[in-house]
Design a protein around this motif. Structure first.
Motif, PDB file in Angstrom:
ATOM      1  N   VAL A  44       1.998   0.490   8.475  1.00 59.66           N
ATOM      2  CA  VAL A  44       2.634  -0.806   8.211  1.00 59.66           C
ATOM      3  C   VAL A  44       3.498  -1.214   9.411  1.00 59.66           C
ATOM      4  O   VAL A  44       3.513  -2.384   9.805  1.00 59.66           O
ATOM      5  CB  VAL A  44       3.467  -0.779   6.902  1.00 59.66           C
ATOM      6  CG1 VAL A  44       4.246  -2.078   6.727  1.00 59.66           C
ATOM      7  CG2 VAL A  44       2.550  -0.557   5.696  1.00 59.66           C
ATOM      8  N   ASP A  87      -1.240   3.457   1.809  1.00 62.05           N
ATOM      9  CA  ASP A  87      -0.907   2.981   3.147  1.00 62.05           C
ATOM     10  C   ASP A  87       0.321   3.770   3.600  1.00 62.05           C
ATOM     11  O   ASP A  87       1.056   4.298   2.774  1.00 62.05           O
ATOM     12  CB  ASP A  87      -0.596   1.478   3.095  1.00 62.05           C
ATOM     13  CG  ASP A  87      -0.848   0.785   4.423  1.00 62.05           C
ATOM     14  OD1 ASP A  87      -1.010   1.489   5.442  1.00 62.05           O
ATOM     15  OD2 ASP A  87      -0.888  -0.452   4.430  1.00 62.05           O
ATOM     16  N   GLY A 120       0.817  -1.223   0.000  1.00 63.80           N
ATOM     17  CA  GLY A 120       0.000   0.000   0.000  1.00 63.80           C
ATOM     18  C   GLY A 120       0.845   1.266   0.000  1.00 63.80           C
ATOM     19  O   GLY A 120       0.412   2.311  -0.485  1.00 63.80           O
TER      20      GLY A 120
END
Lengths: 112, 391
Positions: B346, B341, B335
């Motif tokens: 993450v 993202d 992402g």
């Protein structure tokens, strides 16, 4: 709109997250995905390569991820590609013949 | 993450797995070790494939012994053929000294392969029964020591997986855990940053010296090794320092406490919590066993998209390459590459996955893809020729 990521607020380059073309407007985002600004590419730049976020003088430090990754060997305008044709390592240079090979294989326009 | 449930060993270290290690001290004993392992659950075979001679192989034997002392190992069975020069007590004495149940068998003394397998299976089962009585208990996260490594790297590693793991490592260190990276050859060009991050000049000098030694070992005129390949540059890496800083990103930003040496004379352990560098090799298989020998319970591994694994130290794989990602990968960082993202988000998922794995959940390919326990060592004869002496 294609995007480029500027990993740190000190960076003067951003990394393209997709192949992008000359004249294309690019969203430059921060590491936390905030929109930092829009720049117009002065040349084609492939995925994973860098675009100048700020204009640079000859001999200026190129900063990515808050660290120096080399020095410019000619003036670089915002929207220009930043790579082996206009940056040199301060540690161990890639041999000139190999640089020419990279420029040729990537079809980098040196003067834009 | 302040605590986790782990196996508390008698020497105070804490494992996240409870394994029986079956060590084939001589490569010719590997078949015996495997036949025993087939019959005993949670057992792992570790073979000295190199030679049955001790002289010149001290570093490899030290790695083997230290891997057996890894907290994920509950006990060990040591098997020799009986005609080699590595006395089993060289292996069993230090393993017993770190408080683990250990037994040894010599094939020749045990009247051959069949009876050694029979006798070995009984001994292995007895140790396994003892190990299996150990239950997980709550321990502070300061007991956690995480190895950090990259492999199968590409453009996405420097942008997505390495910075995300780096952020996760920062959070681990801030919570009191420890982490260690290696791959010194890939830090060429980062010396200034490493000096700034070192807690003192002595640490910085040691890091610089050990990087130079690694350069000496690998950059030999007339041999083929690309520090910076044309492929790296076409992928977008302009200079050696850009490539190295991308690799360094997986270590986060916290101060470097020390560089842990791995050589024939010593395998260092962290003296206080924090972030460390080490002589862990850049070669993935060997690195897995180096992390095991240093005492790491788990490895965070960034990749374009490949399934590196180690049977003693579970490996959590993080990839940001949407073209290569598959169900071998534990944490999806793709992402970041599409701008949907963030490194922060993450890094939280990495910590989540890590939390699950250290508390007992298997990684994506734990016990599925067989991985060899590769024992890597620096060749002592070549070291002599290069003028490198451990200090």
């Amino acid at each position: 709109m294609n995007k480029a990521i500027r990993l740190n607020a000190a960076d003067n380059v951003a990394t393209l997250l997709a192949d992008a073309h000359k004249g294309e407007q690019i969203h430059v985002i921060s590491a936390s995905n905030g929109l930092e600004g829009i720049i117009t590419l002065l040349q084609d730049i492939p995925f994973g390569n860098k675009v100048a976020w700020q204009p640079m003088q000859k001999g200026q430090t190129v900063i990515k991820g808050s660290f120096s990754i080399g020095k410019s060997i000619k003036p670089i305008a915002t929207g220009q590609m930043v790579h082996v044709h206009n940056v040199r390592s301060q540690k161990l240079d890639i041999p000139t013949a190999i640089i020419q090979q990279i420029i040729q294989q990537m079809n980098i326009q040196e003067d834009v | 993450m302040k605590h986790f449930q782990g196996y508390l060993r008698s020497n105070g270290t804490v494992g996240i797995r409870n394994l029986l290690l079956i060590i084939a001290v001589d490569e010719c004993a590997e078949g015996i070790a495997r036949a025993i392992s087939d019959k005993v659950t949670n057992s792992v075979v570790l073979t000295n494939y190199n030679t049955c001679m001790y002289g010149g192989n001290e570093e490899m034997i030290a790695t083997l012994i230290n891997a057996a002392c890894n907290p994920n190992v509950g006990g060990a069975l040591v098997i020799t053929m009986g005609c080699g020069s590595i006395n089993p007590t060289i292996i069993t004495t230090p393993i017993a000294a770190c408080g683990k149940p250990v037994e040894s068998l010599t094939c020749i003394k045990s009247q051959g392969t069949r009876s050694t397998i029979r006798e070995g299976t009984e001994k292995a089962q007895a140790i396994a029964d003892e190990i299996n009585r150990v239950e997980r208990v709550e321990v502070p996260v300061s007991q956690l020591f995480v190895g950090v490594k990259c492999g199968g790297s590409d453009t996405t590693s420097g942008i997505a997986s390495n910075p995300s793991v780096g952020r996760a490592v920062d959070k681990l260190i801030d919570n009191g855990a420890s982490a260690v990276a290696g791959e010194l050859l890939e830090l060429l060009g980062c010396e200034d940053v490493l000096r700034q991050r070192s807690i003192n000049d002595q640490v910085a000098n040691n890091i610089e010296r050990l990087i130079q030694e690694e350069e000496k070992r690998w950059h030999v005129a007339g041999t083929d090794l690309e520090t910076m390949s044309v492929g790296n540059s076409i992928g977008g890496l302009t200079t050696l320092e850009e490539k190295s800083l991308g690799a360094l990103a997986k270590t986060g930003s916290r101060p470097i406490q020390d560089i842990l040496k791995i050589n024939a004379k010593q395998i260092d352990k962290p003296k206080q919590p924090g972030l460390y560098l080490s002589e862990t090799t850049m070669l993935c298989g060997g690195a897995g066993m180096h992390f095991a020998a240093l005492g790491c319970q788990v490895i965070l591994w960034t990749t374009g998209g490949a399934g590196f694994n180690n049977p003693i130290v579970p490996v959590i794989r993080v990839s940001g390459n949407p073209a290569l990602i598959n169900d071998d990968i534990d944490v999806d960082a793709t992402g970041i590459m599409s701008g949907t993202d963030s490194i922060e988000a993450v890094s939280e998922r990495i910590l989540n996955s890590l939390n699950n794995v250290i508390n007992g959940e298997p990684t994506a390919i734990e016990e599925i893809g067989y991985a060899y326990c590769t024992l890597y060592q620096k060749d002592q004869r070549v070291e002599k020729l290069l003028g490198i002496e451990p200090k």
